[in-house]
Structure formats: C-alpha cells, structure tokens
Write an enzyme that holds these catalytic residues in place. Structure first.
Site, PDB file in Angstrom:
ATOM      1  N   ASP A  13       0.823  -1.222   0.000  1.00 53.58           N
ATOM      2  CA  ASP A  13       0.000   0.000   0.000  1.00 53.58           C
ATOM      3  C   ASP A  13       0.853   1.266   0.000  1.00 53.58           C
ATOM      4  OD1 ASP A  13      -2.306  -1.677   0.283  1.00 53.58           O
ATOM      5  OD2 ASP A  13      -1.877  -1.812   2.418  1.00 53.58           O
ATOM      6  N   LYS A  16       2.293   2.112  -5.109  1.00 55.50           N
ATOM      7  CA  LYS A  16       3.026   1.617  -6.294  1.00 55.50           C
ATOM      8  C   LYS A  16       2.213   1.813  -7.570  1.00 55.50           C
ATOM      9  CE  LYS A  16       3.174  -2.395  -4.369  1.00 55.50           C
ATOM     10  NZ  LYS A  16       2.602  -2.016  -3.052  1.00 55.50           N
ATOM     11  N   ALA A  39      -3.909  -8.004  -4.423  1.00 54.49           N
ATOM     12  CA  ALA A  39      -3.310  -6.684  -4.594  1.00 54.49           C
ATOM     13  C   ALA A  39      -4.410  -5.663  -4.849  1.00 54.49           C
ATOM     14  CB  ALA A  39      -2.350  -6.690  -5.775  1.00 54.49           C
ATOM     15  N   GLY A  40      -4.143  -4.425  -4.481  1.00 50.49           N
ATOM     16  CA  GLY A  40      -5.106  -3.369  -4.781  1.00 50.49           C
ATOM     17  C   GLY A  40      -4.343  -2.123  -5.133  1.00 50.49           C
ATOM     18  N   HIS A  41      -4.118  -1.919  -6.410  1.00 48.63           N
ATOM     19  CA  HIS A  41      -3.346  -0.759  -6.849  1.00 48.63           C
ATOM     20  C   HIS A  41      -4.312   0.318  -7.327  1.00 48.63           C
ATOM     21  CE1 HIS A  41       0.289  -3.574  -7.681  1.00 48.63           C
ATOM     22  NE2 HIS A  41       0.020  -3.417  -6.412  1.00 48.63           N
ATOM     23  N   ARG A 142       2.042 -29.368  -6.735  1.00 52.12           N
ATOM     24  CA  ARG A 142       2.118 -29.893  -8.112  1.00 52.12           C
ATOM     25  C   ARG A 142       1.149 -31.016  -8.459  1.00 52.12           C
ATOM     26  NH1 ARG A 142       7.973 -31.223  -7.447  1.00 52.12           N
ATOM     27  NH2 ARG A 142       7.264 -31.013  -5.309  1.00 52.12           N
ATOM     28  N   GLN A 225       2.080  -5.992  -3.169  1.00 51.90           N
ATOM     29  CA  GLN A 225       2.421  -6.048  -1.743  1.00 51.90           C
ATOM     30  C   GLN A 225       3.752  -5.302  -1.498  1.00 51.90           C
ATOM     31  OE1 GLN A 225       1.502  -9.463  -3.146  1.00 51.90           O
ATOM     32  NE2 GLN A 225      -0.562  -8.723  -2.861  1.00 51.90           N
ATOM     33  N   THR A 302     -10.034  -4.934   0.746  1.00 47.73           N
ATOM     34  CA  THR A 302     -10.876  -5.430   1.836  1.00 47.73           C
ATOM     35  C   THR A 302     -11.612  -4.327   2.592  1.00 47.73           C
ATOM     36  OG1 THR A 302      -9.015  -5.218   3.329  1.00 47.73           O
ATOM     37  CG2 THR A 302      -9.295  -7.369   2.281  1.00 47.73           C
TER      38      THR A 302
HETATM   39  P1  GDP Z   1      -0.410   0.297  -3.860  1.00 48.34           P
HETATM   40  O1  GDP Z   1      -1.099  -1.004  -3.602  1.00 48.34           O
HETATM   41  O2  GDP Z   1       1.021   0.297  -3.425  1.00 48.34           O
HETATM   42  O3  GDP Z   1      -0.600   0.763  -5.265  1.00 48.34           O
HETATM   43  O4  GDP Z   1      -1.107   1.371  -2.944  1.00 48.34           O
HETATM   44  P2  GDP Z   1      -2.696   1.621  -2.746  1.00 48.34           P
HETATM   45  O5  GDP Z   1      -3.327   1.891  -4.033  1.00 48.34           O
HETATM   46  O6  GDP Z   1      -3.266   0.532  -1.894  1.00 48.34           O
HETATM   47  O7  GDP Z   1      -2.685   2.881  -1.788  1.00 48.34           O
HETATM   48  C1  GDP Z   1      -2.292   4.077  -2.186  1.00 48.34           C
HETATM   49  C2  GDP Z   1      -3.450   5.045  -1.956  1.00 48.34           C
HETATM   50  O8  GDP Z   1      -2.898   6.327  -1.770  1.00 48.34           O
HETATM   51  C3  GDP Z   1      -4.366   5.169  -3.160  1.00 48.34           C
HETATM   52  O9  GDP Z   1      -5.648   5.497  -2.734  1.00 48.34           O
HETATM   53  C4  GDP Z   1      -3.748   6.318  -3.943  1.00 48.34           C
HETATM   54  O10 GDP Z   1      -4.675   7.015  -4.754  1.00 48.34           O
HETATM   55  C5  GDP Z   1      -3.268   7.184  -2.833  1.00 48.34           C
HETATM   56  N1  GDP Z   1      -2.059   7.943  -3.113  1.00 48.34           N
HETATM   57  C6  GDP Z   1      -0.994   7.612  -3.891  1.00 48.34           C
HETATM   58  N2  GDP Z   1      -0.053   8.571  -3.831  1.00 48.34           N
HETATM   59  C7  GDP Z   1      -0.536   9.509  -3.004  1.00 48.34           C
HETATM   60  C8  GDP Z   1       0.000  10.744  -2.500  1.00 48.34           C
HETATM   61  O11 GDP Z   1       1.099  11.146  -2.803  1.00 48.34           O
HETATM   62  N3  GDP Z   1      -0.796  11.436  -1.618  1.00 48.34           N
HETATM   63  C9  GDP Z   1      -2.023  11.020  -1.237  1.00 48.34           C
HETATM   64  N4  GDP Z   1      -2.701  11.775  -0.371  1.00 48.34           N
HETATM   65  N5  GDP Z   1      -2.539   9.871  -1.682  1.00 48.34           N
HETATM   66  C10 GDP Z   1      -1.800   9.131  -2.546  1.00 48.34           C
END
Ligand code: GDP
Length: 426
Positions: A13, A16, A39-41, A142, A225, A302
């Site tokens: 989180d 990335k 994962a949740g990007h 396997r 992760q 989650t």
């Molecule tokens: P990842 O799994 O590493 O991609 O991270 P997540 O997506 O779970 O969490 C990152 C959260 O922070 C997301 O809601 C992004 O939109 C937000 N985010 C990313 N960079 C920044 C930042 O520089 N500032 C703020 N306030 N939020 C950010």
C-alpha cells in the site's frame, strides 16, 4: 532502454500503482511479477479513481503492453469483472496478456482460504481470503496438477483438472473443516464464462518479454504487496505467499538479474500495515488516527482500516539493501502536512544494543524499541508543489533523511493521488 523494477519498501500500500502508471507513460511494457487478486493498486486520473487488482497499473496507457507474468495468480472471475469495469469506462484492455503458466485461483481456493482463516480463530494471519495462499500452495504441491491459465482454453481439460482437484480438496473440506463438499460441475460452470473472456489473452508471455528485451524496449516490472510481506524476507508468518522483493521480479517474469537496470523502491512517507504481525513504529494513538484519516488508510481490496505509524528507517535501510534499491520514490508526503514535528525511527534499541538493520527473527523485532529523531514539519499544504524548489525546506530535509537512510537518491515525490501531483528531481 531501461528495465526497471517497482517494489514496495514496506508492508504494501505504498502507492506503487500511481508510480507504475507514471512510468507507463513512457514504458513499452508493464509486467506484474507476483501476487494475485489480493493486490489493490490505485490509479487516479482526473476525477476518476481506478482500483486494479490483477491488471498491471500501465493499463490506462493503450500503447503500453500489460503482462500478467508466470509468477502471478489469475482469478478469472475477478479478472473478468475488472476488465468489464475498465471497459465500461472506456479502457479496452486489449493491451493485456496473460502467461499460460500463471496458476489460476479457483473457487475452491477461496473456500479453503476462508475455512483455514476461520479455523485459525484468534491466530488468524489476516489473509484477504482471495484464495492466494491455497493457490500458491497447490503450485508448489504440483499433484494433482492445478489449473493454469492455459487450461482455461479447453473445457474438457478444465473439467478434468477441477474434478481431480476436488477429489482431494473435498476430503479436506469435509473431514478437516466439517464443511459441505463442492460440486465439480458447478465450479466449472461458475468459472467457464469468465475463462472464455480471459482465454483470448493467454499466451507465452516469457517469449514476449524476452523479445522485448532483445528489442531494447523500456520494461517496467511491477511488484504487488511489499518487502516485509515477502514469503522469505518478510515478517513471517504475517506475509504473503509470493516474493514481492525485487529478486522476485526475475523469478516471476523470466528476466535475468543482469538485465535489470534500476530498482525503484516506493517508500510511503510514513508506515502502514494491514492485519497482524510486528510493527515497531506503530502509533495507536491520536496521531496514528490522524495519519489513517488524512491518508485514507483503508484497504483497497478489503476496506480494512490499516495500522499506521512513523517512518521506520531501520526497515527502510534493510529493504533498500534486500532490494538493491538504486532510486527511491516517496509517496503521500502531503499526508504529513499538518504536523509540527515528525518522528523518524533511525535505529532500534534491542536490549542494551543499538540496532541499525531489521532483525530477521520476528520475536527479536517485537523486542525492539524505536529510537526516534524528531524532524520539523512544514505545516503548509504541498499538494500544489510541482518542482523540488516549490517544496518547503523542512519537506526537502525530510526527503534528504529518507535518501540517507535508504542510501539511494530520491528521484520522485508524490504529493497527492493524481498524476499531476508529482515532483520529479532533475
Ligand atoms: P499500492 O497497492 O502500493 O498501489 O497502494 P494503494 O493503491 O493501496 O494505496 C495508495 C493510496 O494512496 C491510493 O488510494 C492512492 O490514490 C493514494 N495515493 C498515492 N499517492 C498519493 C500521495 O502522494 N498522496 C495522497 N494523499 N494519496 C496518494
């Protein structure tokens, strides 16, 4: 052209998704190298927020090929839903490719994940219950041969694999957990429509990646992760079942170590973690809650509230070495805007010893007390900063501290969720 690994320095989180999306603007290929739908990007484009679970974070760039490589796990149902969601928002997803060797998360993996977590009771390891652990277990087991993406191309093969798997799994489900057995044909019927959506994109991705390497393409290898969730180098057993560390990028994609030019380590300006396990710099008080609210620290997959705390320089120093970090991206710096002083852990006290590197044994980590330096805060909003010179001197000093702890230069700073809220070091 470079081959870059994007790796999380902490417990995931770190942001990335945003960093990968930015790199994808110029990259020819983005490859996810491990993990599954746990994962949740998040990628933010204007007012639109995209949550990606399986699809690489380059997908919003139609000219960038997005590969889910051998080391990943594919859940066809989640993938079909994710693709449909993106298509409904105008993203064709035709630039996706899926390794024929990627193992498939099946409904029985999810069922087993739930049953295992239930049975662990208070000793639960806090999995996302997405079937990831059981699917990777089958991969190393396997036999009977688990379902891989290639098997989604053929109904007979898929039926056969499901029957063979359930012949064993139903015994476990019934006798170990006292739960209802699963019906092989029902599982097939559940998966088959989604399998057909996926099948068209299943191919030999190793060959694609190696050809791109030979063509001197710009390749980004995207981890999910983070370092301390790595099966070997994380805080076991509260880890994931794959290898998020930079070394995992080679295993998961077929790219040899000498082909990697840059390891871009993503460091959140403070620390969070989901679920149980050691967390030396955790702040369970009002300031931790402030970080959670300001940083919107609730799980993408989650919705669980994340535990929050301060930047852990010991963990950072160690992660930089484990990953061989060559550059650092700092994210969510804006979340610290209001603070008068910002604690940074620079070492641990372990008994009478001062410790600079993360101990490997979790019970030793539990004994560690963080030694903090308190850096002055900047106490003004930085979300509009676009150049290093726009950043307040206190923020620059904070970034210098991160570079010093990681022994790698900070080359990118994120000051908000959107693409534009990014500062590049010249
Ligand atoms: P990842 O799994 O590493 O991609 O991270 P997540 O997506 O779970 O969490 C990152 C959260 O922070 C997301 O809601 C992004 O939109 C937000 N985010 C990313 N960079 C920044 C930042 O520089 N500032 C703020 N306030 N939020 C950010």
């Amino acid at each position: 052209m470079p081959v870059k690994v994007v790796v999380g320095a902490q417990w995931g989180d770190e942001g990335k998704g945003k960093i990968t999306d930015i790199l994808a603007e110029q990259a020819d290929v983005v490859v996810r190298y491990q993990g599954g739908s746990n994962a949740g990007h998040t990628v933010v484009l204007g007012d639109e927020e995209y949550k990606l679970h399986l699809i690489p974070s380059g997908i919003l760039h139609p000219d960038c090929l997005c590969v889910m490589a051998d080391g990943t796990l594919i859940d066809p149902l989640v993938l079909a839903e994710e693709v449909q969601g993106l298509q409904s928002r105008g993203c064709s997803c035709d630039n996706r490719r899926i390794s024929c060797n990627a193992h498939v998360i099946m409904p029985y993996h999810i069922r087993l994940d739930e049953l295992q977590e239930q049975a662990r009771g208070r000793g639960s390891i806090g999995t996302t219950k997405r079937g990831v652990g059981p699917a990777y277990t089958d991969k190393s087991q396997r036999m009977p041969v688990p379902v891989r993406a290639h098997d989604l191309l053929d109904a007979d093969v898929l039926r056969q694999r499901i029957s063979a798997q359930l012949a064993v799994k139903n015994k476990i489900i019934q006798s170990l957990y006292g739960a209802e057995p699963m019906d092989a044909e029902a599982v097939f019927q559940q998966v088959w429509p989604a399998a057909q959506v996926t099948a068209k994109y299943v191919t030999d991705t190793r060959a694609i990646i190696l050809q791109k390497l030979a063509d001197n393409a710009y390749i980004v290898l995207e981890g999910a992760q983070g370092t301390y969730l790595d099966l070997d180098y994380g805080t076991y057993p509260y880890v994931t079942s794959s290898h998020p560390v930079a070394g995992g990028a080679c295993l998961g994609t077929g790219v040899g170590p000498s082909a990697i030019d840059e390891v871009f380590m993503v460091v959140k300006a403070y620390t969070t973690r989901v679920g149980g396990g050691v967390f030396p710099t955790e702040d369970s008080g009002a300031l931790g809650e402030h970080l959670r609210q300001r940083g919107r620290e609730f799980g993408t997959t989650t919705g669980r509230p994340r535990r929050c705390g301060w930047l852990d320089g010991v963990a950072l120093r160690t992660a930089a070495r484990v990953n061989g970090a060559t550059a650092v991206a700092v994210t969510k710096l804006d979340v610290l805007d209001d603070l008068e002083t910002i604690p940074v852990c620079v070492a641990y006290q372990l008994g009478t010893e001062r410790v600079d590197m993360m101990p490997t044994w979790p019970e030793d980590i539990e004994q560690c007390k963080p030694i903090y330096e308190h850096l002055p805060g900047w106490q003004r909003p930085i979300g509009d900063c676009r150049a290093v010179s726009d950043l307040p001197p206190q923020a620059r000093a904070y970034l210098d501290k991160i570079a010093q702890l990681a022994d790698a230069p900070v080359t990118l700073v994120s000051v908000g969720p959107s693409r534009e809220q990014t500062v590049f070091y010249p």
